[in-house]
Structures are given as C-alpha cells and as structure tokens.
Enzyme design. Structure first.
Site, mmCIF file in Angstrom:
data_model
loop_
_atom_site.group_PDB
_atom_site.id
_atom_site.type_symbol
_atom_site.label_atom_id
_atom_site.label_comp_id
_atom_site.label_asym_id
_atom_site.label_seq_id
_atom_site.Cartn_x
_atom_site.Cartn_y
_atom_site.Cartn_z
ATOM 1 C CG HIS A 144 -1.943 -1.092 1.193
ATOM 2 N ND1 HIS A 144 -2.361 -1.771 2.319
ATOM 3 C CD2 HIS A 144 -2.634 -1.619 0.154
ATOM 4 C CE1 HIS A 144 -3.271 -2.670 1.979
ATOM 5 N NE2 HIS A 144 -3.453 -2.594 0.675
ATOM 6 C CD GLU B 26 -1.007 0.335 4.842
ATOM 7 O OE1 GLU B 26 -0.395 -0.744 4.997
ATOM 8 O OE2 GLU B 26 -2.257 0.406 4.776
ATOM 9 C CG HIS C 98 0.609 -4.182 4.966
ATOM 10 N ND1 HIS C 98 -0.328 -3.828 4.020
ATOM 11 C CD2 HIS C 98 1.156 -5.339 4.517
ATOM 12 C CE1 HIS C 98 -0.347 -4.718 3.051
ATOM 13 N NE2 HIS C 98 0.554 -5.655 3.334
ATOM 14 C CD GLU D 249 -1.166 -3.940 9.110
ATOM 15 O OE1 GLU D 249 -0.806 -2.748 9.012
ATOM 16 O OE2 GLU D 249 -1.924 -4.497 8.279
#
Length: 445
Positions: A93, A96, A200, A290
């Site tokens: 993404h 990100e 991410h 993440e």
C-alpha cells in the site's frame, strides 16, 4: 622528493580513499527516499557489494517504475540446493511507508555486517534473502504525509493490490490482476520461496493466514485456521516477542491483540490477499506485519521504529531454518520433479511438490512427523522423522527420500496375455474340472 615523502604520499592517498569509502558505507540516512533515490541506492549497493548482492527487477508498475529486488547471500545470483529462499515485501500500500524504510535500513545493516558481524555472516551464508522495498512505487509517489488518509494506498489504476490476488475461498481466477500483482505471481513461480513477510502500517501486530474463509472446516472459533496453524502462530509470535513493543498487544490503544499477533480472518475478512496466495499456490508461508500506528509518520520517528523492528526482522529470517528439507530421488537416484511431499494430518489445499532439483522444504515445529511421498510410476513411500529445532544451527534437518519403481507384470503373466490365450486357458480349466467330476461319479459306483 624523497622516498619517505613518496611513501607518505601513497599512505595519505590510501587513507583518503579508505575514508571516502567509509563515508559511502555509513548508515543510510533515515528519511523517506523517493523512487529515483531508491533505485540509485540499490544500484550502488549491488555494484559495491557485488560478491554477495544481486539486483534484479520482477516487473514494472503501471507507470513504468521497476519493482526492484535486492538479493543478499553468499550465493546471490543463483539458487543452491539446500539453501532456502526468503523474501520481504514492503510498501504494498503506497501510503504505508514504514516497511519501505525498514527494508532499506535492513539492506544497509546486512551489507555492513556481512563479513564482520558473525550473526549476519552466518545468516547470509545459510539463506538467500530477497528484499522488495516497494511493491507499489506509483502509490508511494502519489501519497501524502498523513497518518490516516488513503491517498496513495492504491496503485495507479485505483486498485488495492492486497485484494487483487486469486482467492481460493471466493473462487477468483488468475485473470484481471494488476501488473504489480502479476509480477509477484510470476516471481513465486521462478523462485521456490520458503518463508516471507509483507510489511504494512496502520497498526502494530503480526497477522497470519487465513485471511478469508467460505465457512468450511477451516472456520474455527471465528478464526480461519490453516493446516499449518501451529507454525504460523509460532512465526507471528516470533516477530512479536522480538519486537520492542508489539508483544504488548495494545500499542495503538484502539484494538487489543494478545501478545501482539492475530489470525487474519479473526481480525477482519480479506479476499484476494497476498499472504493466502503465497501459502496456497506458492507453498511459501507468509505473514503480514503491521509496523506503525501512523501510516506515514514524521521522519523524526523513523529512528525509533528501526530500533523497534531491527531484531525482529533478523529473528524472523532465521525461522526459515525450521523443519526439514532435502530432495526426493526417483528409482534411478535422479532428483524427481513434481513429487508430492505430504505431512500426514496436514491436509493442505494444494499439495507441496518438489522443484526441478527434486527439492522440498517443510517448515515444521520440533516433533515427530510421518511423511508420505508419491511420484507417478513409483511406490508411495511413508517415513516417520523426528525433527529438531534447526534455527540455532542455521539449518533445517536434511533428509532425502529415495523412491522405488512400481513393479510391472512380466510379459508371460496372466494380466498381459492375449484374449485368445486367456480363452484357451479358460477352456483347459473347464475341461480339467469336468474330468475330475466324471472321475468322482465313476468312483461312486
């Protein structure tokens, strides 16, 4: 000029050259680098450390930017039998961005440590590490420095790349994929990756497959559980507890993740995700990391984020040495392509198969496992192995499976006889039976 003066001048030149070289290899500046700068940096790294790095592109983005991958290994340019393939993918993404920065820092750390740091040297001697800092460079260039908005998240065509892979649970086929996704799918077919993670932002947690479910047997207690769930939990937990803060589970103060990891589907359902695709079609165990509450944090926070993640990034690579590896050999002792290597009790949706070198890699926790190996034209082989923890030795257990050819009927056997010969044998058998019956009747008189 005297000889001593000449010597001093040569010495001065050597020292100056060394200082210039050292100034080049100093730590990469912790800031956001645009796509041109990243390409320049990776190119310079591959040129200055050509003995253990190799740069290649797996394809181009919609806007024509290369998707650059840097390999770091004692064997950077080609696969070696018994050396597992590992990959990190960042910036899927585009907005990100922390993963992109962390992977560039990891490259810098590994290049400086190889040959001088014993851990780094041993690591890169035992595995080929492939690093794709940005899977979505177009999205990065379009993104804004904001924690929560979605500008730059998607690729140039407005597609979410982490919803664009074929999905086993929703029946998506290999069609209509974006060029960045196509590049990764092709990449998985050219390298036999064993372990992977994609990076991410927007939370601080390690997430593992499955991300999706169709309500079948995989759905257990609101989680979508794979046959290798125990290994996935171990992998996610390894990253979490090696991270400076992830294992607290509530770093972002919005959602609590016990010990800092979660099943993907349990968190939220996701169709077309990359980690499920890696696992189901690439036989590569991948988790999603993440790494920051803020998707595009201020540059002043990058130093702390690197310190938080450095040990975890290294510890996770080391997990590629879990389980068992080796080759499947056919009846002639030749490495067998496309042999199925099944761990009994683990009913994978797609079977693990050997590559062109007859190699297989199965990530498994320490314990006793029964394997069933099959290949067309050969007898299935069943063996039970006791598997230790190979991570401390930087090598999984090595075990080769030797197959035997199926026994074929001889040329004179009943099964290979002609129809005429079979009829003749039947007639003879019936005649003998009638004679025996006649003899029995005569004896009765």
């Amino acid at each position: 000029m005297s000889v001593n003066s000449d010597s001093r001048m040569v010495l001065f030149t050597l020292v100056w050259t060394l200082q210039m070289l050292l100034s080049f290899i100093q730590c990469l500046e912790l800031r956001y680098h645009n796509s041109v700068e990243v390409e320049k940096y990776l190119t310079e790294i591959s040129q200055n450390y050509s003995d253990f790095t190799h740069l290649y592109s797996i394809g181009k983005s919609v806007e024509g930017r290369d998707l650059w991958v840097l390999v770091l290994s004692k064997y950077p340019k080609e696969h070696r039998i018994g050396i597992p393939e590992f990959k990190y993918v960042g910036n899927m993404h585009g907005n990100e961005v922390v993963g992109r920065v962390m992977l560039l820092q990891l490259i810098d750390y590994l290049t400086q440590g190889y040959g001088s740091d014993s851990f780094v040297t041993r690591l890169l001697t035992s595995v080929r590490v492939h690093i794709l800092p940005s899977m979505n460079p177009d999205g990065f260039e379009a993104s804004e420095r904001d924690c929560y908005n979605t500008v730059g998240r998607y690729n140039k065509n407005g597609q979410d790349l982490n919803r664009n892979f074929p999905d086993a649970f929703s029946g998506n086929e290999e069609q209509g994929q974006e060029v960045e996704v196509q590049a990764v799918m092709k990449w998985l077919k050219t390298e036999m990756f064993v372990l992977s993670a994609n990076l991410h932002g927007g939370a601080v947690v390690a997430s593992y497959p499955y991300d999706n479910s169709n309500g079948g047997s995989e759905l257990q207690n609101d989680a979508s559980v794979s046959p290798d769930n125990d290994v996935f939990v171990h992998l996610a937990k390894t990253y979490s507890i090696s991270h400076a803060r992830m294992f607290y589970g509530n770093v972002c103060n919005d959602v609590n993740f016990p010990l800092g990891f979660t099943n993907g589907f349990y968190w939220y359902a996701l169709a077309g995700g990359m980690q499920d695709y890696n696992y189901l079609w690439g036989w590569c165990l991948e988790i999603t990391l993440e790494l920051s509450c803020c998707k595009f944090p201020p540059e002043s926070e990058l130093r702390g984020l690197w310190e938080d993640n450095r040990a975890a990034l290294l510890a996770y690579i080391k997990q590629v040495h879990l389980g068992v590896k080796g080759q499947v050999l056919d009846a002639n002792g030749t490495p067998a392509l496309n042999a199925e290597v099944k761990v009994m009790g683990r009913n994978n949706l797609t079977p693990y198969r050997t590559n062109m070198n007859g190699e297989y890699y199965r990530l498994l926790l320490p314990g006793k496992y029964t394997f069933r190996v099959s290949l067309a034209g050969h007898e299935p082989l069943t063996e039970t192995l006791s598997i230790p923890n190979g991570t401390e030795q930087f090598s999984a257990l090595t075990h080769n499976f030797q197959l035997r050819a199926l026994e074929t009927p001889s040329s004179g056997s009943q099964s290979s006889a002609s129809p005429e010969l079979k009829q003749y044998r039947y007639s003879c058998t019936m005649l003998v039976a009638q004679l025996i019956l006649l003899a029995c009747l005569l004896c009765s008189f």
